[in-house]
Design a protein around this motif. Sequence first.
Motif, PDB file in Angstrom:
ATOM      1  N   GLU A 117     -46.673  36.013 -36.664  1.00  0.00           N
ATOM      2  CA  GLU A 117     -46.822  34.844 -37.522  1.00  0.00           C
ATOM      3  C   GLU A 117     -47.364  33.635 -36.787  1.00  0.00           C
ATOM      4  O   GLU A 117     -47.941  32.742 -37.368  1.00  0.00           O
ATOM      5  CB  GLU A 117     -45.459  34.503 -38.149  1.00  0.00           C
ATOM      6  N   GLY A 118     -47.182  33.578 -35.469  1.00  0.00           N
ATOM      7  CA  GLY A 118     -47.706  32.451 -34.712  1.00  0.00           C
ATOM      8  C   GLY A 118     -46.853  31.210 -34.858  1.00  0.00           C
ATOM      9  O   GLY A 118     -45.658  31.272 -35.075  1.00  0.00           O
ATOM     10  N   GLY A 119     -47.514  30.037 -34.723  1.00  0.00           N
ATOM     11  CA  GLY A 119     -46.786  28.774 -34.788  1.00  0.00           C
ATOM     12  C   GLY A 119     -46.151  28.552 -36.150  1.00  0.00           C
ATOM     13  O   GLY A 119     -46.741  28.850 -37.180  1.00  0.00           O
ATOM     14  N   ILE A 120     -44.937  28.022 -36.167  1.00  0.00           N
ATOM     15  CA  ILE A 120     -44.220  27.885 -37.430  1.00  0.00           C
ATOM     16  C   ILE A 120     -43.655  26.485 -37.619  1.00  0.00           C
ATOM     17  O   ILE A 120     -42.579  26.302 -38.178  1.00  0.00           O
ATOM     18  CB  ILE A 120     -43.097  28.930 -37.541  1.00  0.00           C
ATOM     19  N   TYR A 121     -44.349  25.479 -37.127  1.00  0.00           N
ATOM     20  CA  TYR A 121     -43.973  24.095 -37.378  1.00  0.00           C
ATOM     21  C   TYR A 121     -45.051  23.434 -38.238  1.00  0.00           C
ATOM     22  O   TYR A 121     -46.247  23.639 -38.030  1.00  0.00           O
ATOM     23  CB  TYR A 121     -43.837  23.309 -36.072  1.00  0.00           C
ATOM     24  N   PHE A 122     -44.614  22.628 -39.217  1.00  0.00           N
ATOM     25  CA  PHE A 122     -45.566  21.808 -39.946  1.00  0.00           C
ATOM     26  C   PHE A 122     -46.169  20.802 -38.965  1.00  0.00           C
ATOM     27  O   PHE A 122     -45.442  20.190 -38.183  1.00  0.00           O
ATOM     28  CB  PHE A 122     -44.869  21.035 -41.068  1.00  0.00           C
ATOM     29  N   ASP A 123     -47.497  20.598 -39.014  1.00  0.00           N
ATOM     30  CA  ASP A 123     -48.117  19.580 -38.158  1.00  0.00           C
ATOM     31  C   ASP A 123     -47.545  18.204 -38.482  1.00  0.00           C
ATOM     32  O   ASP A 123     -47.013  17.514 -37.619  1.00  0.00           O
ATOM     33  CB  ASP A 123     -49.639  19.564 -38.352  1.00  0.00           C
ATOM     34  N   ILE A 124     -47.700  17.795 -39.730  1.00  0.00           N
ATOM     35  CA  ILE A 124     -47.216  16.485 -40.181  1.00  0.00           C
ATOM     36  C   ILE A 124     -46.563  16.681 -41.549  1.00  0.00           C
ATOM     37  O   ILE A 124     -47.150  17.318 -42.426  1.00  0.00           O
ATOM     38  CB  ILE A 124     -48.372  15.465 -40.318  1.00  0.00           C
ATOM     39  N   GLY A 167     -54.740   1.789 -31.631  1.00  0.00           N
ATOM     40  CA  GLY A 167     -55.798   1.753 -30.624  1.00  0.00           C
ATOM     41  C   GLY A 167     -55.420   2.526 -29.377  1.00  0.00           C
ATOM     42  O   GLY A 167     -56.233   3.242 -28.793  1.00  0.00           O
ATOM     43  N   LYS A 168     -54.153   2.412 -28.992  1.00  0.00           N
ATOM     44  CA  LYS A 168     -53.660   3.106 -27.799  1.00  0.00           C
ATOM     45  C   LYS A 168     -53.722   4.620 -28.007  1.00  0.00           C
ATOM     46  O   LYS A 168     -54.160   5.370 -27.122  1.00  0.00           O
ATOM     47  CB  LYS A 168     -52.224   2.657 -27.522  1.00  0.00           C
ATOM     48  N   GLU A 169     -53.275   5.091 -29.173  1.00  0.00           N
ATOM     49  CA  GLU A 169     -53.277   6.528 -29.456  1.00  0.00           C
ATOM     50  C   GLU A 169     -54.695   7.068 -29.561  1.00  0.00           C
ATOM     51  O   GLU A 169     -54.993   8.167 -29.095  1.00  0.00           O
ATOM     52  CB  GLU A 169     -52.503   6.796 -30.747  1.00  0.00           C
ATOM     53  N   LEU A 170     -55.591   6.291 -30.177  1.00  0.00           N
ATOM     54  CA  LEU A 170     -56.981   6.704 -30.301  1.00  0.00           C
ATOM     55  C   LEU A 170     -57.641   6.793 -28.933  1.00  0.00           C
ATOM     56  O   LEU A 170     -58.394   7.726 -28.646  1.00  0.00           O
ATOM     57  CB  LEU A 170     -57.737   5.713 -31.193  1.00  0.00           C
ATOM     58  N   ASN A 171     -57.344   5.847 -28.071  1.00  0.00           N
ATOM     59  CA  ASN A 171     -57.886   5.834 -26.724  1.00  0.00           C
ATOM     60  C   ASN A 171     -57.420   7.060 -25.950  1.00  0.00           C
ATOM     61  O   ASN A 171     -58.205   7.712 -25.254  1.00  0.00           O
ATOM     62  CB  ASN A 171     -57.461   4.554 -26.002  1.00  0.00           C
ATOM     63  N   GLN A 172     -56.138   7.394 -26.073  1.00  0.00           N
ATOM     64  CA  GLN A 172     -55.611   8.551 -25.357  1.00  0.00           C
ATOM     65  C   GLN A 172     -56.229   9.836 -25.879  1.00  0.00           C
ATOM     66  O   GLN A 172     -56.543  10.744 -25.114  1.00  0.00           O
ATOM     67  CB  GLN A 172     -54.093   8.602 -25.484  1.00  0.00           C
ATOM     68  N   MET A 173     -56.416   9.935 -27.211  1.00  0.00           N
ATOM     69  CA  MET A 173     -57.023  11.125 -27.781  1.00  0.00           C
ATOM     70  C   MET A 173     -58.441  11.308 -27.257  1.00  0.00           C
ATOM     71  O   MET A 173     -58.855  12.418 -26.914  1.00  0.00           O
ATOM     72  CB  MET A 173     -57.037  11.042 -29.302  1.00  0.00           C
ATOM     73  N   GLN A 220     -51.940  14.752 -29.555  1.00  0.00           N
ATOM     74  CA  GLN A 220     -52.408  13.379 -29.736  1.00  0.00           C
ATOM     75  C   GLN A 220     -53.214  13.238 -31.025  1.00  0.00           C
ATOM     76  O   GLN A 220     -53.145  12.224 -31.714  1.00  0.00           O
ATOM     77  CB  GLN A 220     -53.255  12.959 -28.529  1.00  0.00           C
ATOM     78  N   CYS A 221     -53.968  14.282 -31.361  1.00  0.00           N
ATOM     79  CA  CYS A 221     -54.731  14.293 -32.611  1.00  0.00           C
ATOM     80  C   CYS A 221     -53.785  14.171 -33.805  1.00  0.00           C
ATOM     81  O   CYS A 221     -54.039  13.415 -34.748  1.00  0.00           O
ATOM     82  CB  CYS A 221     -55.543  15.586 -32.696  1.00  0.00           C
ATOM     83  N   LYS A 222     -52.664  14.887 -33.750  1.00  0.00           N
ATOM     84  CA  LYS A 222     -51.676  14.810 -34.831  1.00  0.00           C
ATOM     85  C   LYS A 222     -51.078  13.406 -34.916  1.00  0.00           C
ATOM     86  O   LYS A 222     -50.834  12.887 -36.006  1.00  0.00           O
ATOM     87  CB  LYS A 222     -50.571  15.842 -34.612  1.00  0.00           C
ATOM     88  N   ARG A 223     -50.825  12.790 -33.764  1.00  0.00           N
ATOM     89  CA  ARG A 223     -50.258  11.439 -33.761  1.00  0.00           C
ATOM     90  C   ARG A 223     -51.207  10.439 -34.426  1.00  0.00           C
ATOM     91  O   ARG A 223     -50.783   9.562 -35.173  1.00  0.00           O
ATOM     92  CB  ARG A 223     -49.969  10.994 -32.320  1.00  0.00           C
ATOM     93  N   VAL A 224     -52.490  10.586 -34.142  1.00  0.00           N
ATOM     94  CA  VAL A 224     -53.475   9.680 -34.737  1.00  0.00           C
ATOM     95  C   VAL A 224     -53.534   9.890 -36.250  1.00  0.00           C
ATOM     96  O   VAL A 224     -53.544   8.936 -37.030  1.00  0.00           O
ATOM     97  CB  VAL A 224     -54.863   9.897 -34.096  1.00  0.00           C
ATOM     98  N   LEU A 225     -53.557  11.156 -36.681  1.00  0.00           N
ATOM     99  CA  LEU A 225     -53.609  11.453 -38.111  1.00  0.00           C
ATOM    100  C   LEU A 225     -52.347  10.986 -38.834  1.00  0.00           C
ATOM    101  O   LEU A 225     -52.388  10.670 -40.022  1.00  0.00           O
ATOM    102  CB  LEU A 225     -53.791  12.966 -38.330  1.00  0.00           C
ATOM    103  N   ALA A 226     -51.222  10.926 -38.110  1.00  0.00           N
ATOM    104  CA  ALA A 226     -49.949  10.553 -38.724  1.00  0.00           C
ATOM    105  C   ALA A 226     -49.773   9.044 -38.876  1.00  0.00           C
ATOM    106  O   ALA A 226     -48.761   8.597 -39.406  1.00  0.00           O
ATOM    107  CB  ALA A 226     -48.791  11.130 -37.911  1.00  0.00           C
TER     108      ALA A 226
END
Length: 340
Positions: free
Chosen positions: A113-120, A274-280, A43-49
């Motif tokens: 190496e761990g996670g290998i996806y770009f966040d955004i 607002g919806k995404e921020l509320n969920q985060m 959800q944090c990534k969604r807000v930043l995106a």
Amino acid sequence: TGKNQPLVTEENIRYNEERKKPMKNELAGDIGLAAGKSQYDAQCKRVLANKVILAWILKYTVKEFRSMSIRQIKKCIGNDILISKVRVEPGNTNVPEPEKIIGESEEDKVPGEGGIYFDIRFSVYLPEKNEKIKMLINVEAQKDFHPGYGIPSRGVFYAARMISAQKGIEFSGSDYDKIKKVYSIWICMNAPDYIGNAVSEYSILKTDHIPGIPDQKSAYDKISVVQICLNPKSEKGNRLTEMLNVLLSTKMKVDEKIKILEEDFQIPMEREMGKELNQMCNLSDYVEEIGIKKGIEKLLTEQVMKKIEKGKTIPEIADALEEDEETISRIVESLSQKQE
């Protein structure tokens, strides 16, 4: 009592066997905490995106946008914003996986190496006289300030992957002049006090050991890594660090965040934003609540251990600690399993 006495007494073990109950609370708490963290990260990534947030980040980290307004920058952001969907490792960066939902937190793993996806990851287009100049941007959210490696080092790797993955997409053959510039921007939360709020850029510069070669900056200015450090207690910083400290705060309630973002930073709270921020914020509260519960249980476990070492029975411990016998029984059972 003491060293020769087992930590968990036979009497307490018999007590537990007589009133055996499913021990789901601790496991359920762990699973819930893991799920909560995963959902919070996504959800944090969604807000930043959100485009307006990305525009803020670009204005203060990408020199090509420095003189532009947030509104102008927002119009330069492409519609190809991908969240946790493009793989970093060689051979997989060019093509996102269509079967994955945008924002899904699932990550492939490579040993060591761990996670290998770009966040955004997304494209921006700079308006020039006769054309639009394309650049590729990667934004990463990093909660662990000391992950065991230098953030700039990982940023260089991510940026380099965005460069090498352009062959066959942005340019072909040996037409290297068509390489698009890339930025890998790392938002590092929980920065230590000695760093506070800070922003640094790492890029390629020309150094003349023997002068004479003309400086054609566009030929080598292809890669930049930016590290943004956030510490809400620090008094230093700029408008970007102030805004991000509000946006990503785990202490502020959603209503307070929205008010500050709207009034102090003129960030319109569209319905989806607002919806995404509320969920985060709700997920942040959940993760914190579970963490507090685990801390209380750890303290209770330590108290139970001390009582057991004194030879106390489960009913006696429950009475002394003013807890129900089922809770004490579960803790004793857990201690017994750790001894085995």
